[in-house]
Scaffold this motif. Structure first.
Motif, mmCIF file in Angstrom:
data_model
loop_
_atom_site.group_PDB
_atom_site.id
_atom_site.type_symbol
_atom_site.label_atom_id
_atom_site.label_comp_id
_atom_site.label_asym_id
_atom_site.label_seq_id
_atom_site.Cartn_x
_atom_site.Cartn_y
_atom_site.Cartn_z
ATOM 1 N N PRO A 96 0.818 -1.218 0.000
ATOM 2 C CA PRO A 96 0.000 0.000 0.000
ATOM 3 C C PRO A 96 0.847 1.262 0.000
ATOM 4 O O PRO A 96 1.817 1.377 0.742
ATOM 5 C CB PRO A 96 -0.815 -0.125 1.298
ATOM 6 C CG PRO A 96 -0.853 -1.583 1.591
ATOM 7 C CD PRO A 96 0.471 -2.114 1.127
ATOM 8 N N GLY A 97 0.475 2.170 -0.863
ATOM 9 C CA GLY A 97 1.207 3.416 -0.986
ATOM 10 C C GLY A 97 1.904 3.555 -2.325
ATOM 11 O O GLY A 97 2.231 4.666 -2.743
ATOM 12 N N ALA A 98 2.151 2.423 -3.010
ATOM 13 C CA ALA A 98 2.735 2.484 -4.348
ATOM 14 C C ALA A 98 1.747 3.149 -5.294
ATOM 15 O O ALA A 98 0.540 3.001 -5.162
ATOM 16 C CB ALA A 98 3.081 1.076 -4.837
ATOM 17 N N GLU A 99 2.270 3.884 -6.252
ATOM 18 C CA GLU A 99 1.417 4.655 -7.153
ATOM 19 C C GLU A 99 0.584 3.735 -8.040
ATOM 20 O O GLU A 99 1.068 2.726 -8.561
ATOM 21 C CB GLU A 99 2.266 5.575 -8.027
ATOM 22 C CG GLU A 99 1.452 6.512 -8.893
ATOM 23 C CD GLU A 99 2.309 7.502 -9.644
ATOM 24 O OE1 GLU A 99 1.759 8.232 -10.484
ATOM 25 O OE2 GLU A 99 3.532 7.541 -9.389
ATOM 26 N N LEU A 100 -0.683 4.094 -8.215
ATOM 27 C CA LEU A 100 -1.597 3.336 -9.059
ATOM 28 C C LEU A 100 -2.080 4.206 -10.215
ATOM 29 O O LEU A 100 -2.337 5.397 -10.044
ATOM 30 C CB LEU A 100 -2.815 2.873 -8.249
ATOM 31 C CG LEU A 100 -2.570 1.878 -7.114
ATOM 32 C CD1 LEU A 100 -3.838 1.718 -6.293
ATOM 33 C CD2 LEU A 100 -2.119 0.541 -7.664
ATOM 34 N N SER A 101 -2.219 3.606 -11.392
ATOM 35 C CA SER A 101 -2.796 4.314 -12.529
ATOM 36 C C SER A 101 -4.299 4.425 -12.357
ATOM 37 O O SER A 101 -4.929 3.544 -11.755
ATOM 38 C CB SER A 101 -2.492 3.565 -13.830
ATOM 39 O OG SER A 101 -1.108 3.482 -14.048
ATOM 40 N N GLU A 102 -4.888 5.493 -12.891
ATOM 41 C CA GLU A 102 -6.332 5.666 -12.795
ATOM 42 C C GLU A 102 -7.046 4.645 -13.672
ATOM 43 O O GLU A 102 -6.826 4.586 -14.878
ATOM 44 C CB GLU A 102 -6.733 7.079 -13.221
ATOM 45 C CG GLU A 102 -6.314 8.147 -12.229
ATOM 46 C CD GLU A 102 -6.847 9.513 -12.581
ATOM 47 O OE1 GLU A 102 -7.513 9.649 -13.637
ATOM 48 O OE2 GLU A 102 -6.614 10.462 -11.803
ATOM 49 N N ALA A 103 -7.889 3.841 -13.054
ATOM 50 C CA ALA A 103 -8.671 2.841 -13.790
ATOM 51 C C ALA A 103 -9.745 2.299 -12.864
ATOM 52 O O ALA A 103 -9.502 2.082 -11.674
ATOM 53 C CB ALA A 103 -7.794 1.703 -14.294
ATOM 54 N N ASP A 104 -10.926 2.071 -13.416
ATOM 55 C CA ASP A 104 -12.028 1.512 -12.642
ATOM 56 C C ASP A 104 -12.362 0.082 -13.059
ATOM 57 O O ASP A 104 -13.346 -0.480 -12.578
ATOM 58 C CB ASP A 104 -13.262 2.405 -12.761
ATOM 59 C CG ASP A 104 -13.134 3.649 -11.899
ATOM 60 O OD1 ASP A 104 -13.654 3.639 -10.769
ATOM 61 O OD2 ASP A 104 -12.493 4.614 -12.339
#
Length: 247
Positions: A96-104
């Motif tokens: 948790p905390g690693a960057e995530l790309s925007e996607a649903d």
């Protein structure tokens, strides 16, 4: 028919999707304190990061999925999808905390990888075909902007499972929301009370997916089992929907 499964104190709904399986978690079996008690899987809630990580490991161990194989994104109530054939590096779910790309929506054709979305009233919708599995985060905005149609087209889905979400008993909406779905005809709303699961079912059918299983459980009505953003005034945890291809 979805079945309840338990491992220790962790409880979830299991859906058989033929070539794939899906799991919809509850709030039971974790280590978070109030108001996130107990199996909060959402980091952007105000809960402690290490506690959320411990909860995620507990949930994955119970269900039988490696946390490093989970595919997730930064959800923004849109219709963007990610299709991946390998582990995410870095992995924002197991670390948790690693960057995530925007996607649903998350999709994969690789057995063992597990697309996941986090929810607290929105619908987690699992998609499955013989070669691809996916999980969609379906709030009204995502449904209105085509996430179901895009997910079915990208996956070739022939089966789907709609997990727990806010029900028509509790989901009062305005004209903007009702007008977004009026083309679906009658049966999706009673006055201002919108049936989000029925909207998703209609959209799945329009996209060619007729074999759809629906949990039929309202997150707002079941505080002992589920987090609910609307019921809890925004300060609450997140449950998850995840799916994977059988090996």
């Amino acid at each position: 028919m979805m079945k309840w499964r338990d491992s220790g104190e962790v409880r979830w709904l299991d859906a058989d999707l033929g070539p794939a399986r899906a799991a919809f978690t509850t709030r039971l079996g974790g280590v978070s304190a109030e108001p996130f008690d107990t199996l909060n899987l959402g980091l952007l809630t105000g809960d402690d990061r290490d506690t959320v990580k411990a909860n995620r490991e507990r949930a994955c161990a119970a269900i039988g999925v490696e946390s490093a194989n989970v595919l997730s994104g930064h959800q923004v109530h849109g219709a963007e999808l990610q299709l991946r054939d390998a582990q995410a590096r870095p992995n924002g779910f197991s670390k948790p905390g690693a960057e995530l790309s925007e996607a649903d929506g998350q999709l994969t054709g690789t057995p063992g990888l597990a697309p996941l979305v986090l929810v607290a009233d929105c619908l987690p919708v699992a998609l499955a075909s013989p070669r691809t599995v996916g999980m969609l985060h379906c709030g009204w905005r995502g449904l209105a902007t085509g996430i179901v149609q895009r997910g079915v087209a990208a996956s070739g889905a022939t089966r789907a499972a709609i997990g727990p979400g806010i029900g028509p008993c509790c989901y009062e909406v305005g004209e903007e929301v009702l007008s977004a779905f009026q083309h679906l005809g009658s049966g999706i709303a009673d006055g201002r009370m919108l049936d989000l699961s029925e909207v998703a079912r209609w959209l799945l059918a329009e996209a060619g997916v007729d074999e759809v299983e629906v949990a039929g459980l309202c997150t707002s009505c079941n505080p002992d089992l589920f987090y609910s953003h609307r019921r809890d005034g925004g300060r609450t945890g997140r449950q998850a929907g995840l799916a994977w291809l059988r090996a």
